[in-house]
Design a protein around this motif. Sequence first.
Motif, short mmCIF file in Angstrom:
data_model
loop_
_atom_site.label_atom_id
_atom_site.label_comp_id
_atom_site.label_asym_id
_atom_site.label_seq_id
_atom_site.Cartn_x
_atom_site.Cartn_y
_atom_site.Cartn_z
N PRO A 72 0.88 -1.11 -0.09
CA PRO A 72 0.00 -0.06 -0.08
C PRO A 72 0.77 1.26 0.18
CG PRO A 72 -0.04 -1.13 2.14
CD PRO A 72 0.79 -2.09 1.28
N GLN A 73 2.09 1.27 0.19
CA GLN A 73 2.92 2.17 0.34
C GLN A 73 3.12 2.90 -0.76
OE1 GLN A 73 3.69 3.53 3.72
NE2 GLN A 73 4.30 5.38 2.38
N MET A 79 -0.24 9.23 -4.17
CA MET A 79 -0.95 10.23 -3.48
C MET A 79 -0.14 11.39 -3.15
SD MET A 79 -4.19 11.04 -3.64
CE MET A 79 -5.34 12.12 -2.67
N LYS A 80 0.53 10.97 -2.37
CA LYS A 80 1.27 12.28 -1.62
C LYS A 80 2.27 13.12 -2.74
CE LYS A 80 2.69 9.67 2.43
NZ LYS A 80 3.84 8.88 3.22
N LEU A 81 2.36 12.34 -3.83
CA LEU A 81 3.27 13.31 -4.82
C LEU A 81 2.21 14.06 -5.64
CD1 LEU A 81 5.60 13.85 -6.83
CD2 LEU A 81 4.64 11.74 -8.05
N ILE A 213 -3.31 9.13 3.46
CA ILE A 213 -2.20 10.00 3.60
C ILE A 213 -2.26 10.77 4.92
CG2 ILE A 213 -1.77 10.00 1.08
CD1 ILE A 213 -2.78 12.83 1.09
N ILE A 214 -3.39 10.93 5.48
CA ILE A 214 -3.73 11.59 6.79
C ILE A 214 -2.77 10.95 7.78
CG2 ILE A 214 -5.28 12.39 8.58
CD1 ILE A 214 -7.64 11.89 6.40
N ARG A 215 -1.96 11.77 8.28
CA ARG A 215 -0.69 11.20 9.19
C ARG A 215 -1.16 11.44 10.69
NH1 ARG A 215 4.57 14.78 9.85
NH2 ARG A 215 3.88 16.72 10.48
N LYS A 216 -1.97 12.71 11.02
CA LYS A 216 -2.20 12.91 12.36
C LYS A 216 -3.57 13.17 12.50
CE LYS A 216 2.42 14.38 13.73
NZ LYS A 216 3.27 15.48 14.38
#
Length: 589
Positions: A72-73, A79-81, A213-216
């Motif tokens: 999945p990474q 998506m981060k790109l 991609i939501i990290r927090k």
Amino acid sequence: MSQARCHLRAALFLAAVSSRGATTGVTARRGLSAWPAPQEPGMEYQDAVRTLNTLQTNAGYLEQVKRQRGDPQTQLDAMKLYLARSGLQVEDLDQLNIIHVTGTKGKGSTCAFTERILRSYGLKTGFFSSPHLVQVRERIRINGQPISPELFTKHFWHLYHRLEETKDSSSCVSMPSYFRFLTLMAFHIFLQEKVDLAVVEVGIGGAYDCTNIIRKPVVCGISSLGIDHTSLLGDTVEAIAWQKGGIFKRGVPAFTVLQPDSPLAVLWDRAQQISCPLYLCPPLEALEEGGPPLTLGLEGEHQRSNAALALQLARCWLQQKGHQGLGELKISRPSVLRQMPLAPVFQPTSHMRHGLRDTEWLGRTQTLRRGPLTWYLDGAHTVSSVQACVRWFLQALHRSRRPSRGREVRVLLFNSTGNRDSAALLKLLQPCQFDYAIFCPNLTEVSSASNADQQNFMVTLDQVLLRCLAHQQHWSHLEEEPASPDLWSPTNPEPGDEPTSLLLASHPRHTHSTGSLVFSCISHALQWISQGRDPVFQPPSPPPGLLAHPVAGSGAGVLREAAAIHVLVTGSLHLVGGVLKLLEPSLSQ
């Protein structure tokens, strides 16, 4: 050309479709609408939606996801790109104070409850959900309302041109897919609108969903789990639980509702591996004890589980952000159930009560009463959600009973898409004892060219009509079988393959069976069902051949004379959205 193929072509012009033949391996070639011709896009809302529709690569995207299921990474990095190319970094999303919610059944309703509770505290809310029912802008909401066409158009073109300007000519994928694009757009809008919080509903799965991609996030939630999207998430509830638990983050509190032991154990192990504090929500009855009962804006007993989860998510968010008025705790010491810590049992505040009461979420256990017609709309599309839908429908019928006033007619309007086992879903609907079962594609009209919000380039018209004929075949076979004693077994059936042949025969209604018809679009189906008796839905004139088939002709007379007509629309949220578009014209304005 086979007899079935002839009738399939005739379905484009005639409302009722029937045949006594069978067909195998019919090749579908006709598209629902042509791809937009290359041109300089305008600045109108419909121009923006049509351009957005060119990103409908969902089928290809899902195939790619299947291939990359073990990594999945890779997808999250992509998506981060896209996020970076749009002008944002992952760290920017921390400002949104996100509540991240996934699940199989009830995640959208849970989000709606949560958003409304927090809005009742005077907070400015953002809400991202899918799919939309009538207009795509429903997916992005500010303070509970879909963003305006003007705001949608402005942000769409800004993001679209930004991504065009930053694309790499060496890359084979220069633009994100439809859902990824809308996810990016929601983040930009929520940041610009300076919302106090954003409730974000996961699209499919969790671990590799593009929202992950939501990290927090401030808090995470998982609603009821079951079997769905098996080709993507796995074909066991344990595999699906593992995927859904992918939204857990280290140190971020998470809540879930009571699940069967096996998926609950998977969620617990997933949380323990990354030191995520996971809590089990007590039932709503525990929070109501000693106080007045809670009133929910959404009907159905199954909504109580969603409301219980929403209360915990909202209270946790308020607590994390230092708000007062969290509700008096009823139990001071932590409790444990099935080795999992139990979430706080507290007295809901007046803000929480008002939020639950005032929640609106169209197309989910929704009732519209129009003269002699009552429309029951629920986008249930999994085994567990259809079971809940049937309970709600039968309870609603029981409450609506009046002293004998003439014949009452029950009608099912159904469609199911993707690789879902429609035969299993239809079997669950048998206890409703319908007089007529109607099947149609998720198309408001035969041609969707003038309605960009509901265009779908992923399927052809032949394909969706053949699937409706398959539904009719399943229904006819069920009518011939005795009712199964384990019809309501909690065990989820295994997903089945599509039938290799279709029996295209209308099933005439008699004392112990249901008349069934296939219509080429929702509008034709509603015209036949309502027979001009719905005061709002008044199309100019019925299409030629609407009553050509004997079942359609005799049924029309029954519907015109009925004292009451109860119509259950279910199986697909897209079907429900098309029905709402016609029954509630204001939603298209």
